[in-house]
Motif scaffolding. Structure first.
Motif, PDB file in Angstrom:
ATOM      1  N   LEU A  89       0.827  -1.194   0.000  1.00  0.00           N
ATOM      2  CA  LEU A  89       0.000   0.000   0.000  1.00  0.00           C
ATOM      3  C   LEU A  89       0.867   1.252   0.000  1.00  0.00           C
ATOM      4  CD1 LEU A  89      -2.995  -0.321   0.044  1.00  0.00           C
ATOM      5  CD2 LEU A  89      -2.993   0.364   2.434  1.00  0.00           C
ATOM      6  N   VAL A 113      -1.667   3.587   5.697  1.00  0.00           N
ATOM      7  CA  VAL A 113      -1.095   2.248   5.842  1.00  0.00           C
ATOM      8  C   VAL A 113      -1.393   1.692   7.229  1.00  0.00           C
ATOM      9  CG1 VAL A 113       1.078   1.010   6.054  1.00  0.00           C
ATOM     10  CG2 VAL A 113       0.707   2.495   4.115  1.00  0.00           C
ATOM     11  N   CYS A 116      -5.072   0.618   7.328  1.00  0.00           N
ATOM     12  CA  CYS A 116      -5.427  -0.555   6.526  1.00  0.00           C
ATOM     13  C   CYS A 116      -4.856  -1.840   7.129  1.00  0.00           C
ATOM     14  CB  CYS A 116      -4.936  -0.391   5.096  1.00  0.00           C
ATOM     15  SG  CYS A 116      -5.905   0.812   4.201  1.00  0.00           S
ATOM     16  N   SER A 117      -3.560  -1.814   7.476  1.00  0.00           N
ATOM     17  CA  SER A 117      -2.985  -3.010   8.085  1.00  0.00           C
ATOM     18  C   SER A 117      -3.668  -3.297   9.415  1.00  0.00           C
ATOM     19  CB  SER A 117      -1.490  -2.819   8.318  1.00  0.00           C
ATOM     20  OG  SER A 117      -0.820  -2.785   7.102  1.00  0.00           O
TER      21      SER A 117
END
Lengths: 352, 285
Positions: A89, A113, A116-117
């Protein structure tokens, strides 16, 4: 860490190094040179030493990531996938917003990031709460799905045909972190890793939230009776854990590679688990613990460069750490009182 | 394509039923894949190859048992260690013995013959589906029934499942939890060892990391098979055909096989989500 744990750690480290020594002596044609290269090599010049520090950066962050989830007694086994997704990403966003000045791009990309992670990991927490799916298994499954999907994207849509391997094209090198010790790989991401680790230490040790995590980890039933929302803690600790794992991959990409390479993460997630275990879930202890892991990796590489050992012996040595680090009764002859302070993930995480 | 997964999954089944989740299957398979082909090449004897592969895998299982049962280490962490160890150790030995980290081809190895079942292979269509596999493949299917018999028709099987269901109750009923878990680990070593042999011997090659996630898929097949040998067989069959399909797609279409490789994990995840789970008290409110 109390004194008992310190001695235990010293023993584990000593055993690992001893095992490494044996392996080198058994496999090398020129044991003297090889042993010297292995034990002294990584510290012999700035290039090797810088690389050692550079390879410790992602391990500190995955180690810290594992610390958060283990403290809440949740076994986040999907670190590897979270690292991988975060890195990809990061690369994708660095292309997409090529025109941004770095100072604007960093906070923007970092927060996306992280989220999302983190959400990828929190999904396991959600499934646990809503459908009672074992977190350990679901995080592992989700992580594998994420890795294969990212691999599929790298190999098809985003492949650089001139790279000669499965890798994406480079993003603009304006976004690369400054190098600290050229020609080595050491980059300014080091400070980021330290800042992240220290802020997590503050959260875990000095804030109410950190206390709630620790309490939930020690005894979820008791935590519930004190009015803590166990579900919330579970989700949040998974989210933080995944977020830090994503950071680990991304900082490595922005510091060293400058593009996404298939399989670049090379066990950052798995080793992060061991880093956290050696550090006994203490975020600050993750730093020396990650340094030790990075040392093993680099010592084997230096040994391979200057002598005839194979870099893979690092993995066999790291494996001995996995074997010994959670063995509770290995040291019971030292400890008078048996079962005094039980280490949590082994006892409670298995039921989650 | 199915045989290695099926063998390893049957191994994982025993540990799963005894209440342990053996994530070291991948490592056991990999180590066995190397040692079986190495021993077979040295002695020009396939049987010795099989025995060596199974032996090394059982040895690893015993190590896991001692660490997790006697020294009370966390079995997941030990399993991770087993995988890491096998991964490094096989490449290390390969570069030590053969000076190569890539594909090692063993030319002098006796070939594993294909078996045609008399009469059945003459039946049109059905014959080509049922007949013409290697002995190992038939052995794997035989092992499914053997496991089903052991688990459901013998006292040992009842005891083992009792240990997995409720170890305290089993202990109080006079069943040794330790002994049954250790035996389950050894059995999982035997089967993963066979799985490793089934991977390297028919191909006559060894490649570092050649298990390529099959141990994990086997673990997933155990979960999907709901702890039942026949269910495990169906799950392995599905995953085996999926990976065969992935290979075929890679050769014929330019679609990425990685998408298909994600499928076993996705199916299992969906299965776990959809399946009726008892919610833990208090969590979820």
């Amino acid at each position: 860490m109390n004194q008992f744990n310190v001695w235990r750690t010293v023993f584990i480290v000593g055993a690992a190094l001893g095992f490494g020594l044996c392996v080198i002596l058994l496999t090398s044609q020129e044991p003297g040179v090889a042993v010297h290269a292995f034990f002294v090599g990584p510290f012999s010049n700035t290039y090797f030493f810088g690389n050692l520090l550079a390879s410790a950066i992602p391990l500190v962050l995955t180690g810290v990531a594992a610390c958060v989830s283990f403290s809440a007694s949740v076994f986040n086994l999907g670190l590897e996938g979270q690292v991988y997704l975060g890195s990809f990403l990061g690369v994708f966003l660095a292309w997409r917003f090529e025109t941004f000045p770095p100072i604007v791009l960093y906070p923007f990309v970092f927060s996306i990031v992280f989220c999302c992670s983190g959400l990828l990991a929190a999904l396991s927490g959600y499934l646990k709460i809503k459908r009672n799916v074992n977190t350990l298994i679901s995080s592992l499954l989700i992580s594998y799905i994420a890795i294969y999907l990212v691999d599929a994207l790298i190999e098809t849509v985003f492949i650089d045909p001139n790279a000669g391997m499965a890798a994406t094209p480079y993003f603009s090198d304006r976004f690369l972190f400054a190098k600290l010790l050229p020609p080595s790989d050491l980059h300014a991401g080091l400070f980021l890793a330290l800042i992240f680790t220290f802020s997590l230490y503050l959260v875990m040790k000095k804030s109410v939230f950190g206390f709630e995590i620790a309490l939930t980890g020690k005894n979820p039933t008791f935590a519930r009776y004190t009015g803590i929302s166990v579900s919330k803690i579970l989700m949040l600790s998974m989210f933080l854990s995944g977020g830090f794992a994503g950071m680990a991959g991304m900082i490595d990409i922005f510091g060293i590679h400058g593009r996404m390479i298939r399989g670049f993460s090379n066990g950052y997630g798995w080793n992060g688990i061991a880093v956290a275990l050696i550090a006994r879930n203490q975020p600050l202890w993750a730093i020396p613990s990650a340094l030790f892991f990075a040392y093993l990796e680099n010592a084997a590489n230096v040994g391979a460069l200057l002598s005839d050992i194979t870099p893979e012996i690092a993995r066999t040595i790291q494996a001995t750490i996995f074997f010994t680090v959670t063995a509770e009764t290995l040291f019971s002859f030292v400890r008078k009182k048996k079962g005094g302070e039980a280490w949590t993930p082994s006892s409670t995480a298995s039921s989650r | 394509m199915m045989t290695p997964i099926l063998f390893a999954a049957l191994g994982g089944l025993f540990t799963h039923l005894s209440g342990l989740l053996n994530i070291g299957l991948e490592g056991m398979m990999l180590l066995s894949a190397f040692f079986s082909i190495y021993a077979a090449d040295l002695t020009h004897n396939l049987l010795i190859g099989f025995l060596a592969g199974i032996g090394i895998s059982v040895l690893l299982a015993l190590l896991m048992g001692v660490l997790s049962l006697n020294l009370r280490a966390n079995i997941f962490v030990v399993g991770l260690g087993v995988n890491l160890f096998a991964n490094g150790f096989t490449v290390m030995l390969a570069s030590l013995f053969f000076d190569s980290k890539g594909t090692i081809f063993f030319q002098n190895l006796p070939r594993l013959a294909y078996l045609e079942i008399p009469f059945i292979h003459q039946i049109p269509y059905l014959g080509s589906v049922l007949s013409g596999y290697r002995l190992l493949d038939y052995l794997a299917i035989g092992a499914v029934f053997l496991c089903a018999f052991i688990l459901y028709k013998t006292p040992y099987g009842y005891h083992l499942r009792a240990v997995g269901k409720d170890s305290k109750a089993a202990q109080n009923a006079g069943i040794s939890v330790y002994r049954h878990r250790m035996r389950a680990l050894v059995l999982s070593g035997v089967f993963s060892g066979l799985g490793g042999c089934a991977l390297s011997l028919p191909l006559q090659t060894f490649v570092g990391g050649m298990t390529n996630g099959r141990g994990w898929i086997a673990l997933v097949a155990v979960i999907l098979g709901r702890g039942n040998p026949i269910g495990v067989f169906y799950a392995s069959l599905i995953f085996g055909s999926a990976s065969a399909l992935a290979n075929w797609l890679q050769a014929s279409v330019s679609m990425s096989p990685k998408l298909l490789m994600a499928l076993p994990f996705l199916i299992t995840l969906l299965f776990l989500v959809v399946k009726k789970n008892k919610l833990e008290e208090g969590v979820g409110r």
